[in-house]
Design a protein around this motif. Structure first.
Motif, PDB file in Angstrom:
ATOM      1  N   TYR A   1       0.849  -1.198   0.000  1.00 64.04           N
ATOM      2  CA  TYR A   1       0.000   0.000   0.000  1.00 64.04           C
ATOM      3  C   TYR A   1       0.887   1.252   0.000  1.00 64.04           C
ATOM      4  O   TYR A   1       2.004   1.231   0.532  1.00 64.04           O
ATOM      5  N   ILE A   2       0.358   2.313  -0.593  1.00 59.53           N
ATOM      6  CA  ILE A   2       1.073   3.582  -0.658  1.00 59.53           C
ATOM      7  C   ILE A   2       0.276   4.666   0.048  1.00 59.53           C
ATOM      8  O   ILE A   2      -0.951   4.754  -0.108  1.00 59.53           O
ATOM      9  N   LEU A   3       0.958   5.477   0.825  1.00 63.04           N
ATOM     10  CA  LEU A   3       0.402   6.699   1.398  1.00 63.04           C
ATOM     11  C   LEU A   3       1.025   7.850   0.629  1.00 63.04           C
ATOM     12  O   LEU A   3       2.221   8.123   0.761  1.00 63.04           O
ATOM     13  N   SER A   4       0.245   8.508  -0.212  1.00 66.04           N
ATOM     14  CA  SER A   4       0.735   9.626  -1.009  1.00 66.04           C
ATOM     15  C   SER A   4       0.513  10.917  -0.234  1.00 66.04           C
ATOM     16  O   SER A   4      -0.618  11.256   0.116  1.00 66.04           O
ATOM     17  N   ILE A   5       1.590  11.627   0.059  1.00 70.28           N
ATOM     18  CA  ILE A   5       1.499  12.834   0.869  1.00 70.28           C
ATOM     19  C   ILE A   5       2.414  13.906   0.297  1.00 70.28           C
ATOM     20  O   ILE A   5       3.503  13.617  -0.206  1.00 70.28           O
ATOM     21  N   ASP A   6       1.972  15.159   0.349  1.00 68.39           N
ATOM     22  CA  ASP A   6       2.790  16.274  -0.112  1.00 68.39           C
ATOM     23  C   ASP A   6       3.710  16.743   1.009  1.00 68.39           C
ATOM     24  O   ASP A   6       3.409  16.559   2.200  1.00 68.39           O
ATOM     25  N   ALA A   7       4.805  17.373   0.631  1.00 71.27           N
ATOM     26  CA  ALA A   7       5.783  17.818   1.622  1.00 71.27           C
ATOM     27  C   ALA A   7       5.215  18.855   2.577  1.00 71.27           C
ATOM     28  O   ALA A   7       5.676  18.982   3.712  1.00 71.27           O
ATOM     29  N   ASP A   8       4.208  19.601   2.149  1.00 75.67           N
ATOM     30  CA  ASP A   8       3.616  20.626   3.020  1.00 75.67           C
ATOM     31  C   ASP A   8       2.408  20.106   3.795  1.00 75.67           C
ATOM     32  O   ASP A   8       1.584  20.886   4.273  1.00 75.67           O
ATOM     33  N   GLU A   9       2.326  18.794   3.933  1.00 77.52           N
ATOM     34  CA  GLU A   9       1.245  18.175   4.700  1.00 77.52           C
ATOM     35  C   GLU A   9       1.808  17.418   5.899  1.00 77.52           C
ATOM     36  O   GLU A   9       2.985  17.073   5.942  1.00 77.52           O
ATOM     37  N   GLU A  10       0.932  17.128   6.859  1.00 77.23           N
ATOM     38  CA  GLU A  10       1.327  16.448   8.094  1.00 77.23           C
ATOM     39  C   GLU A  10       0.163  15.608   8.613  1.00 77.23           C
ATOM     40  O   GLU A  10      -0.989  16.061   8.606  1.00 77.23           O
ATOM     41  N   LEU A  11       0.460  14.403   9.053  1.00 80.24           N
ATOM     42  CA  LEU A  11      -0.576  13.573   9.659  1.00 80.24           C
ATOM     43  C   LEU A  11      -0.889  14.100  11.052  1.00 80.24           C
ATOM     44  O   LEU A  11       0.008  14.275  11.878  1.00 80.24           O
TER      45      LEU A  11
END
Length: 258
Positions: A75-85
């Motif tokens: 599975y892949i979690l696609s996230i942008d650099a300016d985002e945060e969990l």
């Protein structure tokens, strides 16, 4: 579930550390594709014990597909650099990994605009498909990329917000509006989309402002709700102007050829 986080970067020294720190407790690996950053982005990445891949920028979909191919997780979690969990989203992902997962998951993104969380203007709730099976998927679209599945997926929503720090200043929003207005105008012109002055140039920007500020309650976000509504309206006006520019340049080129 073995989960790989995938990030594409370019000059993200202000954001990448925060993003990585939120991922480390919940993912099995982090794949980073950098387009030859000139700031301290790479120094921050290596300082956190991670490696990265580099290549010249092409477009969003191509970059994400290249990075996804480097992942080893199912599975892949696609996230942008300016985002945060957020902590709540981290917990949801931990729980997800402990059970039989669906094919894909959407998360609710909330944007921080000049230090204020925006809860109206049509910006929240904003569900984004960010976790999905690696096999049988690919990104499509040069500007606003979409995830394409080989077969119809089962999609669920996760609890918890994805924090988005996209606009630290109003000026950063203005620059992005100008950039995306040109990119989307060029993309739509090449696809044969037709624009006209009366609707796209005059009326639509006003309709967009009314929708954002009144119907979607941007007024409740105070000053920044007004700014967002105005700049969103300006985006549509500027997109029309750029479209006309491409149209005129194309006609001039064809005339010179004849």
């Amino acid at each position: 579930m073995n989960l790989s986080a995938v990030i594409i970067t370019f000059n993200e020294e202000k954001n990448i550390g925060r993003c990585i720190d939120s991922l480390l407790p919940v993912v099995d690996e982090i794949i980073i594709l950098d387009s030859y950053s000139k700031d301290k982005t790479l120094e921050i990445i290596t300082g956190k014990g991670l490696t990265y891949h580099q290549r010249e920028w092409t477009d969003y979909s191509d970059a994400k597909n290249f990075a996804n191919a480097k992942a080893t997780g199912d599975y892949i979690l696609s996230i942008d650099a300016d985002e945060e969990l957020s902590p709540a989203l981290q917990q949801s992902i931990r729980q997800l990994k402990a059970r039989n997962p669906a094919n894909a998951y959407m998360v609710n993104r909330i944007t921080n605009y000049c230090g204020q969380w925006i809860r109206h203007c049509g910006w929240y709730p904003e569900y984004k498909l960010r976790i999905f099976k690696r096999e049988g998927t690919h990104w499509k679209g040069a500007v606003h990329e979409d995830l394409v599945f080989a077969s119809e997926p089962e999609i669920e929503k996760l609890q918890g917000d994805l924090y988005h720090y996209s606009y630290p200043t109003v000026d950063s929003h203005v620059k992005k509006v100008m950039q995306y207005a040109r990119l989307t105008a060029e993309n739509r012109y090449k696809k044969g989309k037709r624009y006209n002055l009366l609707w796209h140039g005059i009326f639509k920007p006003w309709v967009i402002f009314f929708k954002k500020y009144i119907l979607q309650l941007g007024i409740l976000d105070g000053y920044y709700g007004f700014v967002i509504s105005v700049l969103t309206s300006f985006f549509h006006f500027l997109r029309y102007i750029n479209y006309r520019t491409f149209q005129q340049e194309d006609r001039a080129c064809k005339k010179n050829i004849v």
